[in-house]
Design an enzyme around this catalytic site. Structure first.
Site, mmCIF file in Angstrom:
data_model
loop_
_atom_site.group_PDB
_atom_site.id
_atom_site.type_symbol
_atom_site.label_atom_id
_atom_site.label_comp_id
_atom_site.label_asym_id
_atom_site.label_seq_id
_atom_site.Cartn_x
_atom_site.Cartn_y
_atom_site.Cartn_z
ATOM 1 N N ASP A 86 0.871 -1.134 0.105
ATOM 2 C CA ASP A 86 0.099 0.026 -0.076
ATOM 3 C C ASP A 86 0.899 1.261 0.156
ATOM 4 O O ASP A 86 1.713 1.370 0.822
ATOM 5 C CB ASP A 86 -0.964 -0.008 1.105
ATOM 6 C CG ASP A 86 -1.960 1.179 1.392
ATOM 7 O OD1 ASP A 86 -1.663 2.164 0.576
ATOM 8 O OD2 ASP A 86 -2.844 0.965 1.958
ATOM 9 N N ILE A 87 0.948 2.030 -0.861
ATOM 10 C CA ILE A 87 1.957 3.030 -1.209
ATOM 11 C C ILE A 87 1.496 4.247 -0.459
ATOM 12 O O ILE A 87 2.330 5.352 -0.140
ATOM 13 C CB ILE A 87 2.236 3.569 -2.730
ATOM 14 C CG1 ILE A 87 0.766 4.255 -3.328
ATOM 15 C CG2 ILE A 87 2.553 2.327 -3.583
ATOM 16 C CD1 ILE A 87 1.104 5.068 -4.470
ATOM 17 N N ASN A 114 2.930 2.438 -10.682
ATOM 18 C CA ASN A 114 1.658 2.536 -11.640
ATOM 19 C C ASN A 114 0.576 3.193 -10.566
ATOM 20 O O ASN A 114 -0.514 3.665 -11.016
ATOM 21 C CB ASN A 114 1.284 1.416 -12.270
ATOM 22 C CG ASN A 114 -0.209 1.169 -12.529
ATOM 23 O OD1 ASN A 114 -0.421 1.788 -13.753
ATOM 24 N ND2 ASN A 114 -1.067 0.794 -11.839
ATOM 25 N N TYR A 231 -5.354 16.131 -9.221
ATOM 26 C CA TYR A 231 -4.626 14.911 -10.069
ATOM 27 C C TYR A 231 -3.651 15.604 -11.191
ATOM 28 O O TYR A 231 -2.478 15.032 -11.064
ATOM 29 C CB TYR A 231 -5.879 14.131 -11.031
ATOM 30 C CG TYR A 231 -5.377 13.188 -11.476
ATOM 31 C CD1 TYR A 231 -5.042 11.937 -10.982
ATOM 32 C CD2 TYR A 231 -5.200 13.443 -12.907
ATOM 33 C CE1 TYR A 231 -4.640 10.866 -12.012
ATOM 34 C CE2 TYR A 231 -4.975 12.156 -13.878
ATOM 35 C CZ TYR A 231 -4.598 11.077 -13.145
ATOM 36 O OH TYR A 231 -4.143 9.916 -13.894
ATOM 37 N N VAL A 233 -2.005 18.390 -11.041
ATOM 38 C CA VAL A 233 -0.917 18.906 -10.173
ATOM 39 C C VAL A 233 0.149 17.787 -9.759
ATOM 40 O O VAL A 233 1.303 17.754 -9.860
ATOM 41 C CB VAL A 233 -1.183 19.870 -9.274
ATOM 42 C CG1 VAL A 233 0.084 20.466 -8.327
ATOM 43 C CG2 VAL A 233 -2.142 21.223 -9.577
ATOM 44 N N THR A 270 -10.713 2.233 -17.914
ATOM 45 C CA THR A 270 -10.464 1.478 -16.811
ATOM 46 C C THR A 270 -11.478 2.144 -15.534
ATOM 47 O O THR A 270 -12.140 2.877 -15.813
ATOM 48 C CB THR A 270 -9.136 1.816 -15.768
ATOM 49 O OG1 THR A 270 -8.963 3.065 -15.744
ATOM 50 C CG2 THR A 270 -7.947 1.296 -16.914
HETATM 51 P P1 NAP Z 1 -7.401 2.373 -11.572
HETATM 52 O O1 NAP Z 1 -8.377 1.119 -12.635
HETATM 53 O O2 NAP Z 1 -8.357 2.990 -10.694
HETATM 54 O O3 NAP Z 1 -6.369 1.286 -10.835
HETATM 55 C C1 NAP Z 1 -5.482 2.102 -10.164
HETATM 56 C C2 NAP Z 1 -4.668 0.945 -9.164
HETATM 57 O O4 NAP Z 1 -4.042 1.631 -8.310
HETATM 58 C C3 NAP Z 1 -5.583 0.062 -8.566
HETATM 59 O O5 NAP Z 1 -5.011 -1.250 -8.475
HETATM 60 C C4 NAP Z 1 -5.633 0.554 -7.086
HETATM 61 O O6 NAP Z 1 -5.856 -0.460 -6.005
HETATM 62 C C5 NAP Z 1 -4.163 0.982 -7.078
HETATM 63 N N1 NAP Z 1 -3.853 2.081 -5.751
HETATM 64 C C6 NAP Z 1 -4.593 3.040 -5.668
HETATM 65 N N2 NAP Z 1 -4.105 3.569 -4.418
HETATM 66 C C7 NAP Z 1 -3.270 2.804 -3.987
HETATM 67 C C8 NAP Z 1 -2.304 2.599 -2.875
HETATM 68 N N3 NAP Z 1 -2.582 3.578 -1.944
HETATM 69 N N4 NAP Z 1 -1.423 1.676 -2.636
HETATM 70 C C9 NAP Z 1 -1.538 0.630 -3.855
HETATM 71 N N5 NAP Z 1 -2.215 0.651 -4.787
HETATM 72 C C10 NAP Z 1 -3.082 1.592 -4.952
HETATM 73 O O7 NAP Z 1 -6.555 2.892 -12.524
HETATM 74 P P2 NAP Z 1 -5.824 2.758 -14.028
HETATM 75 O O8 NAP Z 1 -6.586 3.660 -14.965
HETATM 76 O O9 NAP Z 1 -5.313 1.510 -14.196
HETATM 77 O O10 NAP Z 1 -4.662 3.910 -13.465
HETATM 78 C C11 NAP Z 1 -3.408 3.472 -13.484
HETATM 79 C C12 NAP Z 1 -2.254 4.535 -13.387
HETATM 80 O O11 NAP Z 1 -2.524 4.957 -14.773
HETATM 81 C C13 NAP Z 1 -2.414 5.741 -12.207
HETATM 82 O O12 NAP Z 1 -1.257 6.286 -11.799
HETATM 83 C C14 NAP Z 1 -3.199 6.484 -13.314
HETATM 84 O O13 NAP Z 1 -3.034 7.961 -12.639
HETATM 85 C C15 NAP Z 1 -2.689 6.422 -14.625
HETATM 86 N N6 NAP Z 1 -3.467 7.153 -15.571
HETATM 87 C C16 NAP Z 1 -4.526 6.365 -16.044
HETATM 88 C C17 NAP Z 1 -4.943 6.764 -17.290
HETATM 89 C C18 NAP Z 1 -6.262 6.232 -17.838
HETATM 90 O O14 NAP Z 1 -6.890 6.760 -18.899
HETATM 91 N N7 NAP Z 1 -6.777 5.371 -17.166
HETATM 92 C C19 NAP Z 1 -4.675 8.078 -17.875
HETATM 93 C C20 NAP Z 1 -3.417 8.660 -17.632
HETATM 94 C C21 NAP Z 1 -2.838 7.973 -16.457
HETATM 95 P P3 NAP Z 1 -7.379 -0.827 -5.375
HETATM 96 O O15 NAP Z 1 -8.065 -1.564 -6.455
HETATM 97 O O16 NAP Z 1 -7.107 -1.431 -4.068
HETATM 98 O O17 NAP Z 1 -7.971 0.681 -5.244
#
Ligand code: NAP
Length: 312
Positions: A86-87, A114, A231, A233, A270
């Site tokens: 857990d980060i 990630n 987000y 920033v 996602t």
């Molecule tokens: P997501 O489906 O919401 O997945 C986020 C992941 O991060 C989940 O596994 C979540 O775990 C985990 N997480 C959140 N807080 C955490 C913590 N404190 N410790 C450990 N794990 C934690 O989002 P995603 O779209 O796959 O995003 C992945 C990355 O890509 C993120 O950094 C996001 O900002 C970046 N991103 C995404 C997009 C997009 O279009 N989807 C675009 C640009 C950047 P839980 O299941 O336990 O909540």
């Protein structure tokens, strides 16, 4: 000589993180690092053990992975293991790092950081919680302490400063940020703030910017210098700090050839985008996976999108 390389992926129980683990396993046989017959051990990490175990099970019965016979159980060269991380929890980061040091005394090879959150709304609480996960932390989400006051800031930055020193020669560190942190296309930063981001020399320079943003939001004065977007920033800070740390890494350990980069995965379907997004999670995983195990021409300190380095 055949050996085992080790990769760690944070926030890997779903979304892009889960796809990154899948793509690491699928793409490993064609990675330049695998040419000597090396195998790849991948830590799928998650903050919740039940969700992590379910994700591991999904991958172990994934038809594409089974067809490709990439997993060790099918005679392949990749093995996926679960570990809790857990980060946003200092104790969890410390215990994970100690466990990795014990199991891998010679070091690890690839980290893809990630995990991240995107909350709705905009106020002091949202800003502190978002920066607290995506950049630096407030120990156990205590909103009364600032990150600078906290002795042990948790989060993405702590994961980076704890795991980067464990990378072996030729290792890679990849942060997953976002185009929302792209300075060039964000008109709401004042020129003073923009030039502070661009001239930052140390992680503290970027951390000061994050603290200034938090203070400006708390005092209701942010709008002349900053976007009203926690987000964006937080990800701008992550890109900035990755660039600074990449430069420091090169200066301090020049011969080690560790590459540190940051990327946007694209707009991906996602839970975070609530059904929006043009890319599948597997497509979103391509740039982070390339930065970890692909041929990137020795580049470090870059911000990448669609598998290309772009101006920040
Ligand atoms: P997501 O489906 O919401 O997945 C986020 C992941 O991060 C989940 O596994 C979540 O775990 C985990 N997480 C959140 N807080 C955490 C913590 N404190 N410790 C450990 N794990 C934690 O989002 P995603 O779209 O796959 O995003 C992945 C990355 O890509 C993120 O950094 C996001 O900002 C970046 N991103 C995404 C997009 C997009 O279009 N989807 C675009 C640009 C950047 P839980 O299941 O336990 O909540």
């Amino acid at each position: 000589m055949a050996s085992t390389r080790t990769a760690i992926v944070t926030g890997a129980n779903k979304g892009i993180g889960l796809a990154i683990v899948r793509q690491l396993a699928l793409q490993w046989p064609t990675s330049p690092f695998a040419a000597s017959g090396s195998s790849l051990e991948i830590y799928l990490t998650a903050r919740n053990a039940t969700r992590g175990a379910e994700a591991l099970q999904t991958l172990q019965s994934d038809p594409q992975l089974l067809d490709a016979k990439t997993l060790r159980a099918q005679g392949g060269r990749s093995e996926i293991k679960y570990a809790t991380l857990d980060i946003s929890d200092d104790a969890s980061i410390k215990s994970f790092v100690e466990d990795i040091k014990t199991k891998h005394p010679d070091g690890i090879d690839y980290v893809i950081s990630n995990a991240g959150i995107a909350l709705t709304g905009f106020d002091e609480k949202v800003v502190k919680e978002t920066l607290g996960c995506n950049y630096f932390g407030y120990v156990h989400h205590s909103l009364t302490r600032t990150a600078l006051q906290a002795n042990t800031p948790t989060s993405t930055l702590q994961v980076m400063t704890s795991l980067l020193p464990l990378l072996r020669p030729h290792g890679r560190f990849v942060n997953v940020a976002s185009m929302s942190g792209h300075l060039v296309s964000q008109p709401k930063y004042s020129s003073a703030i923009r030039s502070r981001f661009l001239s930052a020399k140390t992680p503290s320079d970027i951390t000061s910017l994050m603290n200034d943003f938090t203070s400006a939001v708390s005092s209701g004065t942010h709008s002349s210098d900053w976007p009203s977007a926690a987000y964006a920033v937080s990800k701008c800070g992550l890109i900035g700090v990755t660039k600074v740390i990449a430069k420091q890494q090169q200066e301090r350990e020049e011969g080690k050839d560790v590459l540190v980069n940051v990327c946007c995965p694209g707009y991906v379907k996602t839970d975070m985008t609530r059904g929006g997004g043009h890319k599948t999670p597997d497509e979103g995983a391509q740039t982070p996976v390339m930065l970890a195990i692909g041929d990137i021409g020795g580049r470090s300190g870059g911000f990448w999108q669609h598998e290309k380095e772009i101006e920040w």
